[in-house]
Design a protein around this motif. Structure first.
Motif, PDB file in Angstrom:
ATOM      1  N   LEU A  49       1.318   6.685  13.893  1.00  0.00           N
ATOM      2  CA  LEU A  49       1.624   5.858  12.114  1.00  0.00           C
ATOM      3  C   LEU A  49       0.939   6.853  11.217  1.00  0.00           C
ATOM      4  CD1 LEU A  49       3.185   3.948  10.690  1.00  0.00           C
ATOM      5  CD2 LEU A  49       1.428   2.476  10.623  1.00  0.00           C
ATOM      6  N   THR A  94      -2.752   9.530  -1.359  1.00  0.00           N
ATOM      7  CA  THR A  94      -2.229   7.775  -1.463  1.00  0.00           C
ATOM      8  C   THR A  94      -0.951   8.138  -2.260  1.00  0.00           C
ATOM      9  OG1 THR A  94      -4.098   6.146  -0.978  1.00  0.00           O
ATOM     10  CG2 THR A  94      -1.480   5.430  -1.535  1.00  0.00           C
ATOM     11  N   GLY A 140       8.285  -2.289   1.069  1.00  0.00           N
ATOM     12  CA  GLY A 140       7.340  -3.051   1.801  1.00  0.00           C
ATOM     13  C   GLY A 140       6.113  -3.456   1.098  1.00  0.00           C
ATOM     14  N   GLY A 141       5.381  -3.136   0.127  1.00  0.00           N
ATOM     15  CA  GLY A 141       4.679  -3.352  -0.607  1.00  0.00           C
ATOM     16  C   GLY A 141       3.084  -2.959  -0.063  1.00  0.00           C
ATOM     17  N   TYR A 142       3.480  -1.660   0.516  1.00  0.00           N
ATOM     18  CA  TYR A 142       2.283  -0.745   1.229  1.00  0.00           C
ATOM     19  C   TYR A 142       1.860  -0.027   0.775  1.00  0.00           C
ATOM     20  CZ  TYR A 142       4.072  -3.102   5.725  1.00  0.00           C
ATOM     21  OH  TYR A 142       4.539  -4.121   6.541  1.00  0.00           O
ATOM     22  N   PRO A 143       0.679   0.408   0.587  1.00  0.00           N
ATOM     23  CA  PRO A 143       0.082   1.940   0.210  1.00  0.00           C
ATOM     24  C   PRO A 143       0.591   3.475   0.874  1.00  0.00           C
ATOM     25  CG  PRO A 143      -1.767   0.847   1.675  1.00  0.00           C
ATOM     26  CD  PRO A 143      -0.521  -0.443   1.419  1.00  0.00           C
ATOM     27  N   ASP A 167      -7.124  10.652   4.092  1.00  0.00           N
ATOM     28  CA  ASP A 167      -8.243  10.271   4.112  1.00  0.00           C
ATOM     29  C   ASP A 167      -7.319   9.921   2.021  1.00  0.00           C
ATOM     30  OD1 ASP A 167      -9.085   8.659   5.511  1.00  0.00           O
ATOM     31  OD2 ASP A 167     -10.900   9.774   5.676  1.00  0.00           O
ATOM     32  N   GLY A 168      -7.844   9.226   0.981  1.00  0.00           N
ATOM     33  CA  GLY A 168      -7.973   9.290   0.139  1.00  0.00           C
ATOM     34  C   GLY A 168      -6.925   9.509  -0.675  1.00  0.00           C
ATOM     35  N   ARG A 190      14.210  -0.506   5.989  1.00  0.00           N
ATOM     36  CA  ARG A 190      14.029  -0.568   7.464  1.00  0.00           C
ATOM     37  C   ARG A 190      15.234  -0.686   8.315  1.00  0.00           C
ATOM     38  NH1 ARG A 190      12.155  -0.028  11.469  1.00  0.00           N
ATOM     39  NH2 ARG A 190      10.516  -0.377  12.524  1.00  0.00           N
ATOM     40  N   TYR A 201      13.190  -3.418   1.523  1.00  0.00           N
ATOM     41  CA  TYR A 201      12.349  -3.017   2.654  1.00  0.00           C
ATOM     42  C   TYR A 201      12.908  -3.070   4.062  1.00  0.00           C
ATOM     43  CZ  TYR A 201       9.407  -2.878   5.951  1.00  0.00           C
ATOM     44  OH  TYR A 201       8.833  -2.807   7.589  1.00  0.00           O
ATOM     45  N   ARG A 253      -1.565   4.278  20.157  1.00  0.00           N
ATOM     46  CA  ARG A 253      -1.066   4.715  20.033  1.00  0.00           C
ATOM     47  C   ARG A 253      -0.401   4.659  18.438  1.00  0.00           C
ATOM     48  NH1 ARG A 253       0.365   4.871  25.479  1.00  0.00           N
ATOM     49  NH2 ARG A 253       2.355   3.394  24.689  1.00  0.00           N
ATOM     50  N   HIS A 254      -0.520   3.150  18.643  1.00  0.00           N
ATOM     51  CA  HIS A 254       0.426   3.124  17.397  1.00  0.00           C
ATOM     52  C   HIS A 254      -0.159   3.363  16.447  1.00  0.00           C
ATOM     53  CE1 HIS A 254       2.803   0.168  14.354  1.00  0.00           C
ATOM     54  NE2 HIS A 254       1.157  -0.089  13.685  1.00  0.00           N
ATOM     55  N   ALA A 255      -1.582   3.420  16.201  1.00  0.00           N
ATOM     56  CA  ALA A 255      -2.721   2.948  14.885  1.00  0.00           C
ATOM     57  C   ALA A 255      -2.150   4.824  14.777  1.00  0.00           C
ATOM     58  CB  ALA A 255      -3.572   3.426  14.883  1.00  0.00           C
ATOM     59  N   PRO A 279      11.008  -7.643  -0.399  1.00  0.00           N
ATOM     60  CA  PRO A 279      11.094  -7.685   0.355  1.00  0.00           C
ATOM     61  C   PRO A 279      12.388  -7.372   1.213  1.00  0.00           C
ATOM     62  CG  PRO A 279      10.085  -9.357   0.437  1.00  0.00           C
ATOM     63  CD  PRO A 279      10.682  -8.859  -1.047  1.00  0.00           C
TER      64      PRO A 279
END
Lengths: 366, 190
Positions: free
Chosen positions: B48, B125, B114-117, B122-123, B141, B137, B43-45, B134
């Motif tokens: 998200l 970003t 946070g350095g996350y894309p 899909d495709g 957060r 972030y 479920r997490h994935a 940090p």
């Protein structure tokens, strides 16, 4: 509106039903948040257990805390374009890579000679802001196949307050209850520690889905195969608790280090959701290109410090599989990152670290 | 006030559609957000993956909605509504708009810091809004979490008030947002 409102019939019933609606919604929210469900395995619980076992090493990853930042590039040879349409595999494509070599465990100053396993995490920066992050381990299989078993193993490894070491009976009981750990234990019995980070093969262990240009899906695992030949650890190296750092430095002074990114394609019936099971050696292997590492930096100042190597950060053309460990790693790494980011923010860069018993050799995290 | 100058007793169709659509999306979003950080299961994935495009959709819709509200105004509140309830209505609506706008922007900025894309699907970003940091972030957060709880409480208040209008006061407020103007309530003011 000018009409005078009269008191409606059944006023308390009406007010009561408003209260019931609010309570139902709040209860559902509390349940989803895990507040009514203390048995649920949450990222918080796993990270709390790491901290309970080993203390808090502020600013560091909660696992694989000791590592080295490295950087370089990946050059694709085009061999994997038939498997995945991810741009990283286009023939001749060069992408910058920021990586991290590490030893497992929550102790950022553990002696390098102690752990058997080592890890290599990579972040490929693809065109258009896409990224591929992967965290690989130098072992053929993972010890457990589910987050629950991972948690139980962590609980079983809790140090005994008397001896300061894990209770061997609890570990034995865990293994007895988890026969899926056998392949890992067999490997661990005979595996040799290597003299370097550079001469090890690192494996994704978890399976992923590769999607090609026509939308066909292949389940794969990938790994890094070193060009440097394996040599076992030497006794002299064990005297230096940071020998992996100095050894890598010496190698990089001689020139760049290379690995081949090899993709293994699952055959029919190969388990895709169980990282404790190897696939047969005969499976198709595709050498997709070369990873070249040119530079290193200590992890307190290097570019890898602020990267969460979440294995589910994937470019178009690569997806997670049905392996339950992937989601758990993603959720848990994220919680570890949240905590160390907070600690870094709270800790002024100039202050000395006094967070643990090993702080004599400890550099300050900024 | 601009809105009381408008001679209408109900919200426009577009405003009503946006309200109910976004009510569903915001409540879904709150549950998705709370659920995805409280599990290590699959479920997490997938929660998200749902959270990011849904958040950006809410951001786009709330911008449209602010424009619609600006252009059409709002129907007047019942004239016999006590002052404190009028104030509560104004303040809670202001807070709802502010949070619907702020939450996706904080989320997007936070992921960048946070350095996350920020992968929508899909495709696709989204560009980073800030450099990775940090410290930033961590602050964002924290804000994202606590403003989400605040939003949940205000949504609850809003729901309580709406039900109060339907069940206890039985006035024109719910019809103005559901079926449109009440036949007997037209041009009650101004």
């Amino acid at each position: 509106m000018t009409r005078k409102l009269s008191k409606p019939p059944y006023l308390f019933l009406r007010l009561g039903s408003i209260a019931v609606a609010l309570i139902i919604m709040a209860t559902a929210f509390a349940y989803v948040s895990g507040w009514l469900d203390p048995q649920r395995l949450t990222p918080d619980r796993i990270i709390n257990t790491f901290e309970a076992n080993a203390g808090i090493h502020e600013g560091y990853r909660r696992n694989h805390a000791k590592g080295i930042c490295v950087s370089g590039e990946f050059v694709s040879n085009g061999n994997a374009t038939g498997l995945s349409r991810a741009s990283v595999f286009e023939r001749g494509r060069r992408v910058p890579v920021v990586g991290r070599l590490a030893v497992p465990g929550p102790n950022p100053v553990i002696a390098d000679g102690k752990p058997l396993v080592r890890s290599f995490a990579l972040r490929f920066s693809l065109p258009g802001g896409e990224e591929w992050r992967t965290a690989m381990n130098a072992m053929p299989v993972f010890s457990v196949s589910t987050p629950q078993a991972f948690y139980e193993k962590l609980e079983a490894s809790k140090p005994d307050p008397e001896t300061g070491k894990p209770d061997p009976r609890k570990i034995a009981a865990f293994f007895a209850a988890h026969p899926e750990t056998q392949a890992f234990r067999d490997w661990a019995k005979t595996a040799q520690r290597s003299s370097s980070y550079a001469n090890l093969a690192y494996n994704s262990l978890n399976a992923f889905r590769f999607i090609d240009a026509s939308g066909n899906v292949q389940v794969v695992r990938w790994g890094l195969v070193p060009e440097a030949p394996f040599t076992p650890i030497r006794d002299a190296q064990l005297k230096n608790p940071d020998f992996l750092y100095s050894e890598l430095q010496a190698r990089l002074e001689q020139g760049p280090l290379r690995w081949h990114l090899v993709v293994t394609v699952a055959g029919p019936g190969d388990p895709t959701d169980d990282a404790t099971k190897q696939w047969p050696d005969s499976r198709r292997k595709v050498d997709s290109g070369t990873l070249t590492i040119k530079r290193m930096q200590d992890q307190e100042h290097g570019a890898c410090r602020d990267i969460n190597y979440d294995p589910l950060i994937l470019p178009e053309g690569i997806e997670g599989s049905d392996d339950p460990l992937l989601s758990a790693r993603s959720a848990t790494y994220s919680e570890s990152f949240n905590r160390r980011a907070r600690e870094q923010a709270e800790q002024p860069p100039s202050s000395a670290s006094t967070d643990d018993a090993h702080d004599d050799s400890q550099e300050t995290q900024s | 006030m601009r809105n009381s100058m408008h001679h209408q007793a109900g919200f426009s169709l577009i405003a009503r559609v946006l309200h109910w659509l976004m009510a569903l999306m915001v409540i879904t979003m709150l549950f998705v957000g709370a659920g995805m950080v409280a599990t290590v299961s699959e479920r997490h994935a997938w929660l998200l993956q749902l959270h990011k495009p849904l958040g950006i959709t809410i951001l786009l819709l709330v911008i449209v909605r602010i424009g619609v509200r600006w252009a059409h105004g709002t129907p007047p509140l019942p004239s016999d509504l006590p002052l404190w309830q009028r104030l509560a209505a104004k303040l809670s609506h202001l807070a709802l708009y502010a949070l619907m706008l702020a939450m996706p922007l904080i989320g997007w900025t936070m992921e960048s810091a946070g350095g996350y894309p920020v992968i929508l699907f899909d495709g696709v970003t989204l560009p980073a809004l800030v450099e990775a940091s940090p410290g930033l972030y961590s602050t964002l957060r924290f804000m994202h979490t606590w403003l989400a709880y605040t939003l949940f409480l205000i949504v609850q208040l809003h729901l309580a008030a709406a039900l109060f209008h339907v069940l206890v006061r039985r006035d024109s407020v719910m019809p103005s947002m559901s079926t449109g103007p009440l036949p007997g309530a037209k041009r009650s003011k101004g």
